[in-house]
Write an enzyme that holds these catalytic residues in place. Structure first.
Site, mmCIF file in Angstrom:
data_model
loop_
_atom_site.group_PDB
_atom_site.id
_atom_site.type_symbol
_atom_site.label_atom_id
_atom_site.label_comp_id
_atom_site.label_asym_id
_atom_site.label_seq_id
_atom_site.Cartn_x
_atom_site.Cartn_y
_atom_site.Cartn_z
ATOM 1 C CG MET A 1 -1.892 -1.201 1.171
ATOM 2 S SD MET A 1 -3.407 -0.952 2.098
ATOM 3 C CE MET A 1 -2.773 -0.670 3.728
ATOM 4 N N GLY B 1 11.405 -2.815 5.170
ATOM 5 C CA GLY B 1 10.673 -4.091 5.182
ATOM 6 C C GLY B 1 10.147 -4.412 3.779
ATOM 7 C CG HIS B 2 7.050 -2.017 2.030
ATOM 8 N ND1 HIS B 2 6.975 -0.903 2.833
ATOM 9 C CD2 HIS B 2 5.838 -2.618 2.102
ATOM 10 C CE1 HIS B 2 5.776 -0.829 3.368
ATOM 11 N NE2 HIS B 2 5.067 -1.859 2.951
ATOM 12 C CD GLN C 1 -5.993 -3.729 2.897
ATOM 13 O OE1 GLN C 1 -5.884 -4.156 1.757
ATOM 14 N NE2 GLN C 1 -5.018 -3.861 3.784
ATOM 15 C CD GLN D 1 8.489 -14.961 8.186
ATOM 16 O OE1 GLN D 1 9.204 -14.648 9.141
ATOM 17 N NE2 GLN D 1 8.708 -16.047 7.473
ATOM 18 N NE ARG E 1 -2.444 1.591 10.155
ATOM 19 C CZ ARG E 1 -2.871 0.562 9.416
ATOM 20 N NH1 ARG E 1 -2.253 -0.584 9.469
ATOM 21 N NH2 ARG E 1 -3.917 0.698 8.622
HETATM 22 O O1 PAF Z 1 0.029 -5.645 3.549
HETATM 23 C C1 PAF Z 1 -0.451 -4.755 2.815
HETATM 24 O O2 PAF Z 1 0.182 -3.751 2.529
HETATM 25 C C2 PAF Z 1 -1.852 -4.929 2.253
HETATM 26 O O3 PAF Z 1 -2.681 -5.567 3.159
HETATM 27 C C3 PAF Z 1 -1.874 -5.661 0.887
HETATM 28 C C4 PAF Z 1 -1.364 -7.100 1.001
HETATM 29 C C5 PAF Z 1 -1.026 -4.909 -0.120
HETATM 30 C C6 PAF Z 1 -3.305 -5.727 0.354
HETATM 31 O O4 PAF Z 1 -3.845 -4.456 0.183
#
Ligand code: PAF
Length: 280
Positions: A30, A36-37, A61, A149, A188
């Protein structure tokens, strides 16, 4: 790196790779990217020929009182970071592109494992995640998809969904990236005040203390109570402190591998973390 904002242009960008039967690795995010990403992208680069990252703040979500409107949107900075780690294609669709104007009537509901832990206080959250990830899997058609994870429950839900719906996709879980003081990296964390940021690493400290206590044979119930007491004393408002098996089943054997889970709020910021305690 190519940036695509429509499904059509993404297909055009991926078509040569698909024709050449190159493997496609996919990292759904997102945005507001952190190490981490980027670790997910690095892992994808190791295992796949072409890496696609999506950035999409998925409205379905988020609950009505959650931070969808305020969720940090930092596309320019994110693009730069992705280019630096060698992402090949960034897919950044609009809400309109993903969901269109017509009413959405279909949802992917994974069942029981979405109702424990975060599912108890975030009703519908995992249905929103499972639905958007299903759509993204169909759009990107990856060979392998990478998830952190840190969101252990999300990873378990995606694995279950991938099995149940026979997606021909390997799901890879990548270990939690932490700041030097142990705080699990999260988009966050940026909401924390300076003072809260100093207190936040206590979650990880309490998890590592808990592991030590478990290894000294302290009963699990006692260990969980002590995590809760320590964090409450430090100023956290506890959502849950729990132990489950890695597949999110109840723990019923003494020397079974377990995952310790914490979700707690500091002010308005909800933080989650987990630690795997392996006995095997
Ligand atoms: O972990 C996230 O950033 C979100 O939940 C995802 C997997 C991209 C789905 O919108």
């Amino acid at each position: 790196m190519k940036t695509e904002t429509t499904i059509q242009s993404l297909n055009a960008a991926l078509s040569p790779a698909r024709l050449a039967r190159k493997t496609i690795g996919f990292v759904p995010t997102m945005g507001n990217l952190h190490q981490g990403h980027l670790n997910l992208v690095r892992e994808a680069k190791k295992l796949c020929d072409v890496v696609v990252v999506s950035i999409f703040v998925n409205p379905i979500q988020f609950g009505p009182n959650e931070d969808f409107d305020n969720y940090p949107r930092t596309l320019e900075a994110d693009s730069q970071l992705l280019a630096e780690v060698g992402c090949d294609v960034l897919f950044a669709p609009s809400v309109q592109q993903m969901y269109g104007d017509l009413p959405r009537r279909t949802a992917v509901v994974v069942g029981e494992i979405t109702e424990v832990l975060c599912g108890r206080s975030r009703a519908g959250h995992f249905d929103g995640v499972a639905t958007v990830v299903t759509k993204l899997f169909h759009i990107v058609q990856p060979d392998t998809a990478f998830f952190g994870q840190k969101d252990w429950q999300q990873l378990a839900v995606i694995r279950q969904m991938t099995r149940d719906l026979s997606f021909p996709i390997d799901i890879v879980g990548v270990p939690i990236a932490r700041a030097e003081d142990g705080l699990a990296l999260s988009s966050r964390n940026g909401y924390l005040t300076d003072l809260q940021r100093k207190v936040a690493p206590k979650i990880y400290q309490s998890l590592t203390d808990a592991e030590k206590a478990l290894r000294k044979k302290t009963p699990l119930a006692e260990v969980l109570t002590s995590i809760e007491a320590n964090l409450t004393k430090a100023g956290f408002e506890i959502d849950y402190v729990e132990a489950l098996t890695p597949d999110l089943e109840a723990v019923n054997a003494f020397d079974q591998d377990i995952v310790l889970f914490v979700a707690a709020k500091l002010g308005n910021t909800r933080l989650i973390d987990n630690l795997v305690v392996k006995y095997s």
